[in-house]
Design an enzyme around this catalytic site. Structure first.
Site, mmCIF file in Angstrom:
data_model
loop_
_atom_site.group_PDB
_atom_site.id
_atom_site.type_symbol
_atom_site.label_atom_id
_atom_site.label_comp_id
_atom_site.label_asym_id
_atom_site.label_seq_id
_atom_site.Cartn_x
_atom_site.Cartn_y
_atom_site.Cartn_z
ATOM 1 N N GLU A 1 0.881 -1.163 0.000
ATOM 2 C CA GLU A 1 0.000 0.000 0.000
ATOM 3 C C GLU A 1 0.926 1.222 0.000
ATOM 4 O OE1 GLU A 1 -2.599 -0.213 3.362
ATOM 5 O OE2 GLU A 1 -3.447 1.760 2.916
ATOM 6 N N ARG B 1 4.832 -12.504 10.153
ATOM 7 C CA ARG B 1 5.591 -11.313 9.760
ATOM 8 C C ARG B 1 6.940 -11.294 10.470
ATOM 9 N NH1 ARG B 1 3.479 -5.960 9.913
ATOM 10 N NH2 ARG B 1 1.779 -6.616 8.623
ATOM 11 N N LYS C 1 4.190 0.736 9.240
ATOM 12 C CA LYS C 1 4.316 2.024 8.569
ATOM 13 C C LYS C 1 3.678 3.143 9.379
ATOM 14 C CE LYS C 1 2.998 0.132 4.768
ATOM 15 N NZ LYS C 1 2.394 -0.076 3.457
HETATM 16 P P1 ATP Z 1 2.541 -2.177 7.939
HETATM 17 O O1 ATP Z 1 1.854 -2.882 9.060
HETATM 18 O O2 ATP Z 1 3.995 -1.994 8.128
HETATM 19 O O3 ATP Z 1 1.871 -0.931 7.501
HETATM 20 P P2 ATP Z 1 1.276 -3.504 5.862
HETATM 21 O O4 ATP Z 1 1.032 -4.970 5.921
HETATM 22 O O5 ATP Z 1 0.132 -2.604 6.076
HETATM 23 O O6 ATP Z 1 2.489 -3.209 6.783
HETATM 24 P P3 ATP Z 1 1.507 -3.383 3.069
HETATM 25 O O7 ATP Z 1 2.027 -2.285 2.234
HETATM 26 O O8 ATP Z 1 0.075 -3.680 3.036
HETATM 27 O O9 ATP Z 1 1.961 -3.075 4.538
HETATM 28 O O10 ATP Z 1 2.374 -4.708 2.858
HETATM 29 C C1 ATP Z 1 2.743 -5.227 1.615
HETATM 30 C C2 ATP Z 1 3.095 -6.670 1.827
HETATM 31 O O11 ATP Z 1 4.170 -6.794 2.747
HETATM 32 C C3 ATP Z 1 1.934 -7.432 2.410
HETATM 33 O O12 ATP Z 1 1.817 -8.656 1.733
HETATM 34 C C4 ATP Z 1 2.302 -7.615 3.844
HETATM 35 O O13 ATP Z 1 1.720 -8.753 4.383
HETATM 36 C C5 ATP Z 1 3.831 -7.689 3.776
HETATM 37 N N1 ATP Z 1 4.431 -7.274 5.029
HETATM 38 C C6 ATP Z 1 4.246 -6.113 5.701
HETATM 39 N N2 ATP Z 1 4.921 -6.092 6.856
HETATM 40 C C7 ATP Z 1 5.579 -7.276 6.934
HETATM 41 C C8 ATP Z 1 6.450 -7.879 7.902
HETATM 42 N N3 ATP Z 1 6.803 -7.240 9.018
HETATM 43 N N4 ATP Z 1 6.939 -9.102 7.632
HETATM 44 C C9 ATP Z 1 6.601 -9.747 6.499
HETATM 45 N N5 ATP Z 1 5.793 -9.251 5.558
HETATM 46 C C10 ATP Z 1 5.274 -8.028 5.759
HETATM 47 MG MG MG Z 2 -1.598 -2.800 4.874
#
Ligand code: ATP
Ligand code: MG
Length: 556
Positions: free
Chosen positions: A35, A261, A271
């Protein structure tokens, strides 16, 4: 991946192996779906390595898709930084960049299809009522009073939502599933809401935006994704993922598979929390070298190879765990030990005058760039009567454990001669300003001839030929292993996470240091020129990591 490295495996690869063996799929398509609401962090690197690693190893494809359904928080700068980071890590997406917003028109049509089949309705509960009707983990929800509208009325209202006739929050489109489902995600979830917000890709074309759970599965299906890999918190979204795909006319049914994660000690990894650090100015920006962002780590001097190696070592499982920072540090040290040429830099300089060395003479010493790798060649390091050494490398008196320079004792200057300290000058505050010594001109590249044993070696830089530089030494940003548990980040910040040496001296060969290119500064650690602030006029170096793990001892 080179031919001789064994291929990594994990439970997801086992599933894929099975799907290929039994003919469910002929080839594999994965996607990385960020995102664009912040910079990528090391947790995303885990997902990138997993998805692109599978795409590469199975000769399949991996798409880069921006999951851009929440225009209020998204930004084109984030889109650009994400593309840059994925490329820098060494991965290339198949075809063009994709955006969920590319599919807004198709998503709208699928929503209309659901309405026509009596599987979605326009609801006029406000958010508070919605919460009341939803129920809880222990009590079932209640049907919305708007749930039984006719198909025609729903179609008309949904079109009018799109046409901008209604205020934000007044109407939403909901899937008609089951208000008594034990899975709250299945209790008639919202699939479209009204938002009068400009979108970075679609401008003002839309004032209704599809929700993540509706968008993600359909985007996956449209792109022919075979395995949709996501983190564990999406486990209870999976029934909804499958419900949507099963209830629209699309032939493809991607399989959602969840993994745990990455969590790292002493940092935060969401983020939203990273954005707080940036907004509250607790760091200099998303690419502050103390941030766990890819851009910050790159700026600090982490190599893409070390990050990829780290992701390989931590593996992919369903177990939640927290990785120690030292695991990451080992990866970068191992990578740089082999690659980084050596150089000398004095962080906290103090003048050293060799009384028996000729004035106005510059001796060009030939010094190996790497102690274990001759192919890295040699460089010239100028040696002069006046040098700088580090303040920490001299004491007037010391016990035997101190292997550096002490009055009346000898030490070797790295790559040069053995010297003996005679005396020192001090200023009014008692601070040492100058050290006087003699050198033994028989000791260049050899031991003293009379068998004297000189154990200590210290680094140095010529006072007249060396260059001034600013050196930034970083440490972990937080003082506690789990800062995310704190209400207030500022109270758990490590006050020593950045120490700036404004008057450091570096050997002249470093004038041509390319930003991000690693050096080992002898006895100090691994460093690189800052990719933003360093210029020929003002050289700025970042410490990537020290030579050893000192954190545990320092904090005892
Ligand atoms: P955040 O919680 O940091 O905002 P998010 O999951 O909202 O992370 P996205 O941009 O939606 O961030 O993530 C893109 C991809 O990266 C998704 O498939 C998500 O599951 C993966 N991802 C995000 N954070 C992690 C993590 N700490 N470890 C492994 N994969 C991750
Ligand atoms: Mg997300």
């Amino acid at each position: 991946m080179s031919q001789d490295t064994p291929r990594v495996t994990n439970f997801i690869r086992h599933i894929i192996d099975g799907d290929l063996a039994n003919g469910k799929h002929a080839s594999v398509v994965t996607r990385f779906p960020p995102e664009p609401n912040g910079y990528l962090h090391i947790g995303h690197a885990k997902s990138i390595c997993l998805n692109f690693g599978i795409g590469n190893d199975y000769q399949g494809k991996t798409h880069l898709r921006f999951d851009d359904t929440n225009p209020a928080k998204e930004d084109i700068d984030f889109v650009n930084s994400i593309k840059e980071d994925v490329k820098w890590l060494g991965f290339q997406w198949a075809g063009d960049i994709r955006y969920s917003s590319n599919y807004f028109e198709q998503l709208f049509d699928f929503a209309v299809e659901l309405i026509k089949n009596g599987k979605a309705f326009v609801c006029q509960l406000d958010s508070e009522q919605m919460r009341e009707y939803r129920g809880s983990l222990t009590t079932p929800g209640k049907d919305s009073p708007w749930r039984e509208r006719s198909v025609d009325e729903n179609l008309d209202l949904f079109q009018r939502m799109r046409d901008g006739e209604f205020a934000e929050g007044s109407h939403s489109l909901r899937a008609k599933i089951d208000m008594s489902s034990p899975n709250i995600k299945m209790r008639d979830p919202i699939i479209y809401r009204i938002r009068f917000v400009e979108h970075h890709q679609t401008g003002n074309k839309w004032c209704i935006y599809p929700m993540y759970d509706f968008t993600h599965c359909i985007s996956d299906a449209i792109e022919g994704i075979t395995h949709s890999l996501c983190t564990l918190e999406f486990e209870d979204h999976r029934p909804l993922y499958d419900w949507v795909i099963n209830n629209i006319s699309i032939d493809v049914h991607p399989q959602q598979i969840e993994f745990s994660r990455l969590n790292l000690e002493y940092t935060v990894m969401s983020k939203r929390k990273l954005a707080t650090l940036v907004e509250d100015k607790l760091v200099s920006g998303w690419n502050d070298p103390r941030m766990p962002t890819i851009a910050g780590m790159r700026r600090r001097g982490y190599t893409a190879q070390s990050i990829v190696e780290f992701c390989k070592r931590i593996g992919v499982t369903k177990q939640e765990n927290v990785i120690e920072m030292s695991a990451l540090d080992s990866c970068i040290r191992e990578d740089l030990d082999v690659k980084a040429p050596r150089a000398m830099a004095v962080l906290d300089p103090i003048k050293l005058i060799i009384e028996n060395y000729p004035s106005d003479y510059v001796e060009e010493l030939n010094v190996a760039n790497h102690p274990k790798d001759e192919s890295m060649g040699k460089r010239i390091v100028p040696f002069t009567k006046e040098l700088f050494i580090d303040r920490a490398d001299f004491r007037e008196e010391a016990n035997k454990k101190y292997k550096r320079l002490v009055i009346d004792k000898e030490v070797r200057l790295r790559g040069a001669y053995v010297i003996k300290a005679l005396r020192c000058d001090k200023d009014d505050n008692g601070e040492i300003t100058t050290i006087y010594c003699t050198y033994d001109d028989e000791t260049l590249g050899k031991k003293p001839s009379d068998g004297r044993s000189v154990k200590g070696v210290i680094h140095w830089v010529s006072a007249s030929e060396g260059l001034n530089a600013e050196i930034r030494v970083y440490d972990r940003l937080f003082n506690v292993p789990n800062p995310a548990a704190s209400e207030d980040f500022s109270s758990v910040l490590n006050a020593d996470s950045l120490v700036v040496y404004h008057h450091a001296m570096i050997e002249p060969s470093l004038a041509k240091a390319i930003p991000e290119a690693a050096y080992q500064f002898e006895r100090e650690g691994y460093f690189c020129a800052d990719n933003i602030d360093s210029s020929p006029e003002k050289l700025v170096f970042n410490r990537t990591v020290g030579l050893r793990d000192t954190w545990a001892n320092d904090k005892k």
